[in-house]
Design a protein around this motif. Structure first.
Motif, PDB file in Angstrom:
ATOM      1  N   ARG A  37      11.535   6.562  -3.232  1.00  0.00           N
ATOM      2  CA  ARG A  37      11.061   6.738  -1.849  1.00  0.00           C
ATOM      3  C   ARG A  37      11.105   5.420  -1.078  1.00  0.00           C
ATOM      4  N   ASN A  45      -0.041   9.998  -6.856  1.00  0.00           N
ATOM      5  CA  ASN A  45      -0.303   9.101  -7.973  1.00  0.00           C
ATOM      6  C   ASN A  45      -1.421   8.108  -7.627  1.00  0.00           C
ATOM      7  N   CYS A  70       8.213   6.982  -6.304  1.00  0.00           N
ATOM      8  CA  CYS A  70       8.021   6.089  -5.167  1.00  0.00           C
ATOM      9  C   CYS A  70       9.028   4.939  -5.166  1.00  0.00           C
TER      10      CYS A  70
HETATM   11 ZN   LIG Z   1       4.028   7.352  -6.202  1.00  0.00          ZN
END
Ligand SMILES: [Zn+2]
Ligand SMILES: [Zn+2]
Length: 429
Positions: free
Chosen positions: A198, A211, A195
């Motif tokens: 991301r 997650n 992330c």
């Molecule tokens: Zn994540």
């Protein structure tokens, strides 16, 4: 010699299970036909660029999970990880828009992703999907959802809830994205490694990260449905109104992102609550992708589609305990060596007449043949010996017990059919 095993995450589907699959496929084909959808079959292998350009470079699918290889001509090819991009490619390549303004297609078949495996999630998995091209109206979105709802109902899978969301469009999504990034930056140290990436490349993706900590952060993130521009808000409201018109129950869930880059406006998921699925509770979903066809070099045509996980549907259906294997109607046994050929001929004739008939190709004693008959679960047995051959008369015995039915061999097929149709007919075992 050492044993060769199948590829991890790619399963054999054996008789006994395959009937469940056939039932789902048959039900879907019949139902989708009623909605005016025609079946499209695209190759399992496509140019890698198709998925990079459509699914998106920063998605897990393209970044980590594709089976990509070079063929002998040096081309980069990939096993299809999903069905929407190949269908769009075919739609463009065959200039379908020149032939009709509205196109409704469905497909079913295997897809491939190199994923971590869990219940109902495999590396060769199977999808049933549909695509509708040419209409930007909410009626098209809702028709899709209605089709899935009706399919799940026909399959007897009622414990599934429809979750809908809108991801907005070019006018309103960038603004939302900025607000989201601002929020996520404040929590960036708590996000998982994926992330972190991301957050820079594709922040919406953080919202559907699996997650646990990321999910907690996502839960408190700004809500996309509160950031829609007026046209997107009106479109989403009309989707909901039309669902109400059809009496379809739904939940607005702003976390439905669908993990692919090409979606605009409506997204939806069907979420089952069943212990057999564990955490893999989404049985399917889809959404609107008004920009995809154009971005692949085709006309500017709006579209919406869905995909359902066939593996999971079949798992749920198997759990339901319904019986899908049709029972054997008749088992024919030869009482002696001299009757074997006549029995063999009779078996062939009865199959030609449309009955499901079994016999023991190994021949053997009458006792061993009857053992076999038991195993097949046949509803009736018929033993053919010298008497029966000479008289043309035999006894039809219900395997579940009860009186034998005298039968002329000539009329065997019709007699079996009548006996099977009787309310007192022996049940399939
Ligand atoms: Zn994540
Ligand atoms: Zn908008």
């Amino acid at each position: 010699m050492s044993k060769v095993s199948g590829v991890k995450g790619m399963n054999d589907i054996l008789p006994g299970d395959v009937e469940v699959w056939q039932h789902v496929e048959r039900t879907a084909r019949e139902l989708f036909g009623r909605f005016g959808y025609g079946e499209v079959r695209t190759p399992m292998v496509e140019d890698t660029a198709l998925f990079v350009r459509s699914v998106g470079e920063t998605t897990d699918i393209v970044g980590k999970e594709m089976y990509t290889f070079e063929d002998k001509g040096g081309r980069s090819l990939s096993l299809r990880p999903e069905g929407t991009a190949p269908a769009a490619r075919a739609y463009i390549e065959h200039s379908i828009l020149n032939q009709e303004p509205i196109t409704r297609w469905f497909y079913m078949g295997p897809m491939f992703r190199y994923e971590r495996m869990k219940t109902g999630r495999y590396r060769q998995f199977h999808q049933i999907g549909a695509e509708g091209y040419g209409s930007k109206e909410p009626a098209q979105d809702v028709e899709m959802m209605d089709m899935v709802v009706q399919l799940l109902q026909k399959l007897g899978l009622t414990d599934v809830s429809l979750n809908i969301n809108s991801l907005g469009d070019d006018a309103c999504r960038p603004g939302y994205q900025n607000r989201l990034v601002e929020y996520l930056r404040a929590h960036s140290s708590e996000l998982c490694a994926d992330c972190q990436v991301r957050l820079e490349k594709n922040p919406l993706r953080v919202l559907d990260c699996k997650n646990e900590r990321c999910q907690q952060i996502a839960n408190a993130a700004p809500n996309i449905t509160e950031s829609l521009c007026e046209p997107c808000r009106a479109h989403f409201a009309e989707v909901q109104r039309k669902l109400d018109v059809l009496g379809i129950k739904y939940v607005v869930n702003s976390r439905i992102m669908r993990g692919l880059d090409y979606y605009t406006r409506t997204t939806f998921e069907f979420i089952a609550s069943h212990p057999a699925l564990g955490t893999a509770s989404t049985v399917g979903g889809g959404g609107r992708y008004d920009k995809l066809v154009k971005s692949l070099g085709g006309p500017d045509v709006p579209a919406v589609g869905f995909g359902l996980g066939l593996d999971r549907l079949c798992l749920l259906l198997k759990e339901s305990g319904q019986q899908f294997s049709p029972p054997v109607d008749l088992f024919i046994a030869a009482a002696d060596e001299g009757s074997a050929d006549v029995a063999f001929g009779l078996v062939s004739r009865m199959r030609r007449e449309g009955l499901r008939v079994e016999f023991d190709t190994r021949g053997g004693s009458l006792k061993s043949q009857m053992k076999r008959a038991d195993k097949t679960g046949a509803r009736f047995t018929l033993v053919l010996g010298q008497n029966e051959r000479e008289s043309g008369q035999a006894q039809l015995k219900p395997m579940a017990g009860g009186d034998a039915i005298p039968v002329r061999l000539e009329d065997l097929a019709s007699t079996v059919r009548e006996a099977l149709a009787r309310p007192s007919a022996p049940p399939a075992s």
